[in-house]
Scaffold this active site. Structure first.
Site, PDB file in Angstrom:
ATOM      1  N   ARG A 118       0.847  -1.198   0.000  1.00 24.75           N
ATOM      2  CA  ARG A 118       0.000   0.000   0.000  1.00 24.75           C
ATOM      3  C   ARG A 118       0.885   1.252   0.000  1.00 24.75           C
ATOM      4  NH1 ARG A 118      -4.985   2.106  -0.706  1.00 24.75           N
ATOM      5  NH2 ARG A 118      -5.920   3.115   1.077  1.00 24.75           N
ATOM      6  N   THR A 431      -9.399   1.578  -9.143  1.00 20.83           N
ATOM      7  CA  THR A 431      -8.809   0.350  -8.588  1.00 20.83           C
ATOM      8  C   THR A 431      -9.006  -0.796  -9.567  1.00 20.83           C
ATOM      9  OG1 THR A 431      -9.301   1.151  -6.376  1.00 20.83           O
ATOM     10  CG2 THR A 431      -8.909  -1.185  -6.543  1.00 20.83           C
ATOM     11  N   ASN A 451      -6.247   4.987  -6.401  1.00 19.36           N
ATOM     12  CA  ASN A 451      -7.335   5.672  -5.690  1.00 19.36           C
ATOM     13  C   ASN A 451      -8.383   6.208  -6.646  1.00 19.36           C
ATOM     14  OD1 ASN A 451      -8.745   6.354  -3.393  1.00 19.36           O
ATOM     15  ND2 ASN A 451      -7.949   8.416  -3.379  1.00 19.36           N
ATOM     16  N   SER A 502      -7.843   1.120   3.736  1.00 16.32           N
ATOM     17  CA  SER A 502      -8.226   0.763   2.374  1.00 16.32           C
ATOM     18  C   SER A 502      -9.463  -0.124   2.394  1.00 16.32           C
ATOM     19  CB  SER A 502      -7.065   0.004   1.717  1.00 16.32           C
ATOM     20  OG  SER A 502      -7.471  -0.558   0.497  1.00 16.32           O
ATOM     21  N   GLY A 523     -13.703  -0.434  -6.829  1.00 14.70           N
ATOM     22  CA  GLY A 523     -14.899   0.396  -6.620  1.00 14.70           C
ATOM     23  C   GLY A 523     -15.051   0.982  -5.224  1.00 14.70           C
ATOM     24  N   GLY A 524     -13.948   1.442  -4.607  1.00 19.56           N
ATOM     25  CA  GLY A 524     -14.040   2.104  -3.299  1.00 19.56           C
ATOM     26  C   GLY A 524     -14.656   1.172  -2.267  1.00 19.56           C
TER      27      GLY A 524
HETATM   28  N1  GLY Z   1      -7.993   3.543  -2.878  1.00 17.64           N
HETATM   29  C1  GLY Z   1      -8.993   2.567  -2.729  1.00 17.64           C
HETATM   30  C2  GLY Z   1      -8.915   1.861  -1.451  1.00 17.64           C
HETATM   31  O1  GLY Z   1      -7.825   1.444  -1.093  1.00 17.64           O
HETATM   32  O2  GLY Z   1      -9.894   1.713  -0.743  1.00 17.64           O
END
Ligand code: GLY
Length: 619
Positions: A118, A431, A451, A502, A523-524
């Site tokens: 990450r 993502t 992101n 995340s 997708g967040g």
């Molecule tokens: N940037 C997307 C996540 O890691 O939740």
């Protein structure tokens, strides 16, 4: 149980989903005024059957890159790394060398391993850098541009995976070669990339400052007449990939490429240094484990919130009673004779004389189980937690799941305030997930991100590398809303050297020690709910993965107190959710899932979410 099995068997003779699909096809044909029989063929390219190995990525060329390495004798990790490098070329909107990710690895005879690569806050980050001239928090500084960039971890993560878990039968250069080939030919823009370019084009057209500030990206994506390109030149990425093939991580983190990256970030007001790039380390972590309906579920620990939220939700569903969940699932998804209640519901159903009242019960119980888990995500998790392991253990405590389950009312939605601890969850978009199973049953679930779409929008000159804006996965403070009007707790506050929370949720499901399912999504926060729902279709409904991926999904993340549903969600479910007090809102897509299932005879079925345009590859 025998009665229950019989009901399920009868129900399967004409699955409701099949009837529904036929209805949708018929409606489509009628709306297009096409004669029946002329266009009855459906596009099935997003799912394949394979006997030996399979790769499911969200771009066809990336799946093919992984399959090429498997055909050469590589293992699942070799293939996942090749797939990821290829994605860095063909999915610049979603992931790449300027971002980070998580990889989960299962190999028989070895304890599962998680790799955390990450992005990390640069050493020079301070909270006050995100304040405007008046001292007020300025969310725009953390969402786009130099200060939004976290130290990227993808290159080190992939190379670490290769060295520690690759087969050794394929060289680094061979693994990166398919990506270099892709980078040396113009990238044909597909629907997902076109939509992503269009959103950037619109933003740049509306605000000329954006066009000026991110001119490298603008020139790459938009032609001199202001039109979105239909082919994108990725040749500079080939040079970067060749440097990595030759020199390993040093080819990226040191020398000319590192200089270009750091200069681009600092020219836009960022603080990342070459020392940050040099100091970045991959973390090997012990995955989280849980069980549900006789399956072992393996997920990523923090800074992923996905593993903990999925396992907590499964624990609550289990506490709600397995037969009840199975029966409610069958009612909504499988049953074709709904004049009587399936046996598992007889102890619970709202009103047995009115079978209609059972519609949507499965969705309701699922939503009510996800709500407290997402509330925990927002309030407990983050790199600044004094004891992350204890927080996760608390989330996964079966006694707590039982208490939560006892408070769930099958007639009414719980108000969000029931789980209120004073902070809110985040949401985001750029993502990519890939799944691999090789001929020996070794499995990789890997999710990577920059992101938001095109990350920070900084394209480092002459490198092809688009830098992430993952700093926006941190909270600026507990009161300032992020890009989506949401807030998070102090534990996920922006801090030098920390890794932000995340939603990425690579997940592996085992049955009797062998891989049954590899799944994950982009997708967040919808990553978590779409991964979970796909898993449940396979484990609860015993559905094949292509059906599981194609079913309409819902999303609830505690706050906002809204249930998002895809437009094809069946009317009965919608109506009954509304009746139970949920506020529904339509959303075109809820996560993009890429999954592979191992069937009882050892063969594989892979499915790429039709909404993103991926296509699996395998043999
Ligand atoms: N940037 C997307 C996540 O890691 O939740």
């Amino acid at each position: 149980m025998a009665k229950q099995r019989q009901w399920r068997q009868n129900a399967r003779m004409a699955p409701a989903s099949t009837l529904r699909r036929r209805f949708h096809i018929l409606t489509l044909l009628l709306s297009l005024s096409l004669p029946l029989g002329c266009a009855a063929e459906r596009d099935h390219s997003w799912t394949i059957d394979a006997r030996r190995y399979a790769v499911a990525a969200d771009h066809p060329d990336a799946s093919a890159a992984g399959a090429e390495i498997l055909a050469m004798g590589g293992n699942a990790v070799d293939a996942a790394v090749a797939t990821s490098f290829a994605l860095a070329v063909v999915r610049p909107e979603s992931c790449g060398l300027g971002g980070g990710g998580f990889m989960l690895i299962h190999r028989k005879g070895m304890a599962p391993v998680g790799l955390d690569y990450r992005e990390q806050a640069p050493a020079g980050i301070r909270r006050d850098l995100y304040r405007d001239a008046n001292g007020n928090p300025d969310p725009m500084r953390i969402q786009r541009g130099g200060l939004s960039v976290g130290v990227p971890g993808t290159v080190r993560g992939l190379l670490h995976a290769l060295e520690a878990y690759g087969s050794g039968r394929v060289t680094r250069a061979q693994i990166i070669a398919p990506a270099i080939r892709l980078a040396n030919r113009a990238l044909v823009v597909d629907a997902h990339l076109a939509e992503s370019i269009e959103s950037f084009r619109e933003a740049a057209e509306k605000d000329p400052a954006i066009a000026r500030r991110f001119r490298e990206l603008r020139q790459a994506l938009i032609d001199s007449d202001g039109r979105a390109r239909t082919r994108v030149d990725r040749s500079s990425m080939a040079i970067t990939l060749e440097a990595i093939a030759d020199r390993g991580a040093d080819g990226f983190c040191d020398g000319e490429i590192a200089r270009n990256i750091v200069r681009a970030v600092r020219n836009d007001g960022g603080v990342m240094t070459r020392e940050d790039l040099a100091a970045y380390r991959v973390r090997e972590v012990t995955p989280l484990r849980g069980s549900y309906l006789g399956h072992d579920v393996i997920g990523m620990p923090p800074p992923s919130s996905g593993g903990a939220v999925i396992l907590e939700t499964l624990n609550i569903l289990h506490a709600l009673d397995d037969d009840r969940i199975r029966a409610a699932y069958d009612w909504d998804y499988i049953g074709n004779n709904r004049s009587s209640a399936p046996p598992g519901l007889s102890r619970y159903a709202v009103n047995l004389s009115d079978p209609e009242s059972m519609w949507g019960l499965y969705a309701h119980l699922l939503i009510e189980s996800m709500k407290p888990a997402f509330a925990d995500r927002a309030t407990l998790l983050g790199d600044a937690s004094p004891n992350v392991a204890a927080d996760v253990a608390g989330m996964l405590d079966p006694a707590r799941a039982k208490r939560i389950a006892e408070g769930i009312d099958e007639r009414h939605a719980a108000p969000w305030t029931r789980y209120d601890k004073g902070s809110l969850a985040a949401i985001d978009g750029g993502t990519s997930h890939l799944s691999v199973i090789d001929a020996d049953g070794m499995a990789v679930a890997c999710t990577e991100s920059v992101n938001l779409l095109f990350g920070s929008r900084i394209l480092a000159p002459d490198t092809g590398v688009i830098l992430n804006d993952t700093m926006d996965d941190f909270a600026l403070d507990t009161t300032t809303p992020n890009a989506f009007g949401l807030r998070q707790s102090e534990r996920n506050i922006v801090r030098a050297g920390a890794r932000p929370l995340s939603s990425m949720s690579p997940t592996i499901v085992l049955k009797d020690g062998d891989v049954r399912l590899v799944v994950g999504a982009s997708g967040g926060p919808r990553i978590i709910t779409s991964t979970l729902q796909t898993l449940l279709h396979v484990v609860v409904g015993d559905r094949r993965v292509n059906d599981a991926v194609a079913e309409p999904r819902l999303h609830q993340q505690w706050l906002p107190d809204i249930v998002y549903v895809q437009p094809t969600m069946r009317d009965g479910v919608r109506a009954k959710l509304t009746q139970r007090g949920h506020t529904l809102k339509e959303r075109k897509d809820i996560g993009h899932v890429q999954a592979i299932e191992r069937l009882a005879d050892g063969s594989l079925r892979a499915a790429c979410d039709p909404m993103k345009g991926g296509r699996p590859a395998g043999k």
